[in-house]
Design an enzyme around this catalytic site. Structure first.
Site, mmCIF file in Angstrom:
data_model
loop_
_atom_site.group_PDB
_atom_site.id
_atom_site.type_symbol
_atom_site.label_atom_id
_atom_site.label_comp_id
_atom_site.label_asym_id
_atom_site.label_seq_id
_atom_site.Cartn_x
_atom_site.Cartn_y
_atom_site.Cartn_z
ATOM 1 N N HIS A 27 -10.223 -10.578 21.611
ATOM 2 C CA HIS A 27 -9.001 -11.207 22.145
ATOM 3 C C HIS A 27 -9.400 -12.166 23.253
ATOM 4 O O HIS A 27 -9.630 -11.763 24.399
ATOM 5 C CB HIS A 27 -8.050 -10.121 22.660
ATOM 6 C CG HIS A 27 -6.726 -10.643 23.130
ATOM 7 N ND1 HIS A 27 -5.579 -9.879 23.126
ATOM 8 C CD2 HIS A 27 -6.348 -11.855 23.619
ATOM 9 C CE1 HIS A 27 -4.571 -10.594 23.596
ATOM 10 N NE2 HIS A 27 -5.016 -11.798 23.917
ATOM 11 N N HIS A 44 -8.770 -16.425 24.380
ATOM 12 C CA HIS A 44 -8.215 -17.771 24.145
ATOM 13 C C HIS A 44 -9.220 -18.776 24.683
ATOM 14 O O HIS A 44 -9.539 -18.734 25.876
ATOM 15 C CB HIS A 44 -6.889 -17.938 24.877
ATOM 16 C CG HIS A 44 -5.866 -16.910 24.486
ATOM 17 N ND1 HIS A 44 -4.895 -17.159 23.555
ATOM 18 C CD2 HIS A 44 -5.688 -15.621 24.891
ATOM 19 C CE1 HIS A 44 -4.146 -16.073 23.405
ATOM 20 N NE2 HIS A 44 -4.607 -15.124 24.197
ATOM 21 N N HIS A 48 0.120 -11.481 19.104
ATOM 22 C CA HIS A 48 0.395 -10.810 20.367
ATOM 23 C C HIS A 48 1.722 -10.068 20.183
ATOM 24 O O HIS A 48 2.689 -10.654 19.665
ATOM 25 C CB HIS A 48 0.579 -11.829 21.501
ATOM 26 C CG HIS A 48 -0.690 -12.442 22.011
ATOM 27 N ND1 HIS A 48 -1.581 -13.072 21.203
ATOM 28 C CD2 HIS A 48 -1.203 -12.511 23.272
ATOM 29 C CE1 HIS A 48 -2.603 -13.506 21.944
ATOM 30 N NE2 HIS A 48 -2.389 -13.173 23.200
ATOM 31 N N GLU A 58 3.225 -7.193 24.873
ATOM 32 C CA GLU A 58 2.610 -7.517 26.172
ATOM 33 C C GLU A 58 3.734 -7.493 27.211
ATOM 34 O O GLU A 58 3.724 -6.684 28.127
ATOM 35 C CB GLU A 58 1.931 -8.894 26.104
ATOM 36 C CG GLU A 58 1.254 -9.310 27.409
ATOM 37 C CD GLU A 58 0.681 -10.737 27.355
ATOM 38 O OE1 GLU A 58 1.100 -11.530 26.484
ATOM 39 O OE2 GLU A 58 -0.180 -11.054 28.213
ATOM 40 N N ASP A 115 -9.154 -11.875 27.384
ATOM 41 C CA ASP A 115 -7.949 -12.702 27.219
ATOM 42 C C ASP A 115 -8.174 -14.147 27.709
ATOM 43 O O ASP A 115 -8.428 -15.034 26.893
ATOM 44 C CB ASP A 115 -6.762 -12.042 27.931
ATOM 45 C CG ASP A 115 -5.409 -12.466 27.381
ATOM 46 O OD1 ASP A 115 -5.366 -13.215 26.400
ATOM 47 O OD2 ASP A 115 -4.378 -12.017 27.929
ATOM 48 N N ASP A 116 -8.055 -14.353 29.019
ATOM 49 C CA ASP A 116 -8.236 -15.692 29.613
ATOM 50 C C ASP A 116 -9.119 -15.540 30.850
ATOM 51 O O ASP A 116 -8.632 -15.587 31.988
ATOM 52 C CB ASP A 116 -6.868 -16.268 30.005
ATOM 53 C CG ASP A 116 -5.941 -16.399 28.818
ATOM 54 O OD1 ASP A 116 -6.134 -17.331 28.018
ATOM 55 O OD2 ASP A 116 -5.038 -15.554 28.665
HETATM 56 N N1 ADE Z 1 -1.914 -17.480 25.711
HETATM 57 C C1 ADE Z 1 -3.019 -17.322 26.433
HETATM 58 N N2 ADE Z 1 -3.056 -16.089 26.974
HETATM 59 C C2 ADE Z 1 -1.939 -15.460 26.564
HETATM 60 C C3 ADE Z 1 -1.397 -14.160 26.773
HETATM 61 N N3 ADE Z 1 -2.004 -13.247 27.518
HETATM 62 N N4 ADE Z 1 -0.217 -13.865 26.205
HETATM 63 C C4 ADE Z 1 0.419 -14.767 25.466
HETATM 64 N N5 ADE Z 1 -0.050 -15.994 25.232
HETATM 65 C C5 ADE Z 1 -1.219 -16.335 25.780
HETATM 66 ZN ZN ZN Z 2 -3.885 -13.270 24.699
#
Ligand code: ADE
Ligand code: ZN
Length: 339
Positions: free
Chosen positions: A18, A20, A198, A201, A279-280
């Protein structure tokens, strides 16, 4: 954290499921690319930009994330972004990664699908050869946009179908339920893409139900709010659907107030197959190994727990069975020598 545990995590062979690619954009690289493209960033320095990375919720983060991605224009920009992430994978013993990319974030600004995908895949090919890191791509539809717009992206992707393994669904969850994308998911599956999304969340358990029943997803990104519904948890276990959990993302976006309250251990106790992911990472304070370290400390996870998390990361990857078994063997050998 003991040095022994830190080094165990550092050396543990693992996959990231996971991630991005736009979320790996480190401020220093962002400034460098903005400069060479003559783009304006409304911050004076890397430090000032980092200070802006304080979020109350998912939307807060998304606003700044899309702004950052706006400096990516040329194929080389996408190459540099991706290769820089893959170097971090190699340094952390991430042996395999499944990278999400958001074509619409770029095509809506006039950057072609071809520019985006060619930059990313050239970096993936180089990393496979030079760094020994394998990767697959997940094309994600932005859920705040319409299903019709997602259909345009699906069309755009078809000449590059051989480079894409799966589709995802990301961006603002609340108010944009999975069922909004029912038709484009069905059409994408017909083209051979594996459906992922997703869910849970910020959205409630009913969004996870829709993602598994209406979209037929094969893996759940986040899935935290599944725990609101015992029947859903039972169903996720029964259908053997893995969750790609992102601890530092959850605290950064206030999905979880404190890592000590993170539901990861409860998920494991309920028999859910979970994985650890970043994630990011450029926005949430840490790469994948930092996620392993911090959740280990917060929840008192054992080496066996960490081994099971890494095992899930290969087991529930989209890899072909030969490479999957190879990685699982490598992991087992490491664990038996270091447990
Ligand atoms: N795009 C990038 N990170 C995300 C996240 N945690 N949830 C939804 N969209 C995303
Ligand atoms: Zn994500």
């Amino acid at each position: 954290m003991t040095n022994n545990m830190k080094s165990f995590i550092a050396q543990l062979p693992k996959a990231e499921l996971h991630l991005h690619i736009e979320g790996t954009f480190e401020p220093s690289l962002m400034f460098e690319i903005a400069k060479r493209n003559g783009q304006f960033i409304p911050f004076d320095s890397v430090e000032e930009l980092e200070k802006a990375y304080k979020f109350d919720c998912l939307q807060d983060f998304l606003d700044i994330y899309y702004q950052g991605a706006g400096v990516l224009i040329h194929e080389q920009d996408f190459y540099d972004l991706t290769y820089s992430y893959l170097e971090k994978c190699a340094a952390q013993n991430v042996r395999h990664t499944e990278i999400m990319f958001d074509p619409q974030t770029h095509t809506d600004r006039g950057v072609s699908f071809k520019t985006v995908i060619n930059g990313i895949t050239r970096a993936c090919d180089d990393a496979r050869e030079k760094l020994g890191v394998s990767s697959l791509l997940i094309m994600s539809y932005l859920r705040h946009l319409s299903e019709e717009e997602a259909f345009v992206t699906l069309e755009d992707s078809l000449p590059f179908k051989h480079k894409i393994t799966a589709i995802g669904l990301d961006s603002s969850e609340k108010g944009n339920p999975p069922s909004k994308f029912k038709n484009v998911f069905a059409a994408s599956v017909k083209e051979g893409y594996i459906p992922l999304a997703h869910a849970g969340e910020e959205g409630d358990a009913d969004y996870v139900w829709e993602a598994i029943d209406v979209l037929g997803i094969k893996r759940i990104d986040h899935g935290n709010n599944s725990l609101q519904d015992d029947k859903l948890v039972e169903e996720i276990v029964k259908r053997d659907l893995a969750l790609t959990v992102c601890p530092l993302s959850n605290t950064a976006l206030q999905v979880v107030k404190d890592l000590k309250d993170h539901p990861l251990k409860t998920m494991m106790e309920k028999g859910m197959n979970v994985t650890i992911n970043s994630d990011d990472p450029a926005y949430f304070g840490g790469q994948v190994n930092k996620n392993y370290e911090e959740i280990q400390e917060a929840l008192g996870l054992s080496k066996e727990d960490l081994y099971n998390l890494a095992k899930n990361s290969f087991q529930y990857s989209l890899l072909d069975n030969v490479l999957k078994q190879q990685y699982l063997k490598e992991l087992e050998t490491f664990y038996l020598a270091n447990k």
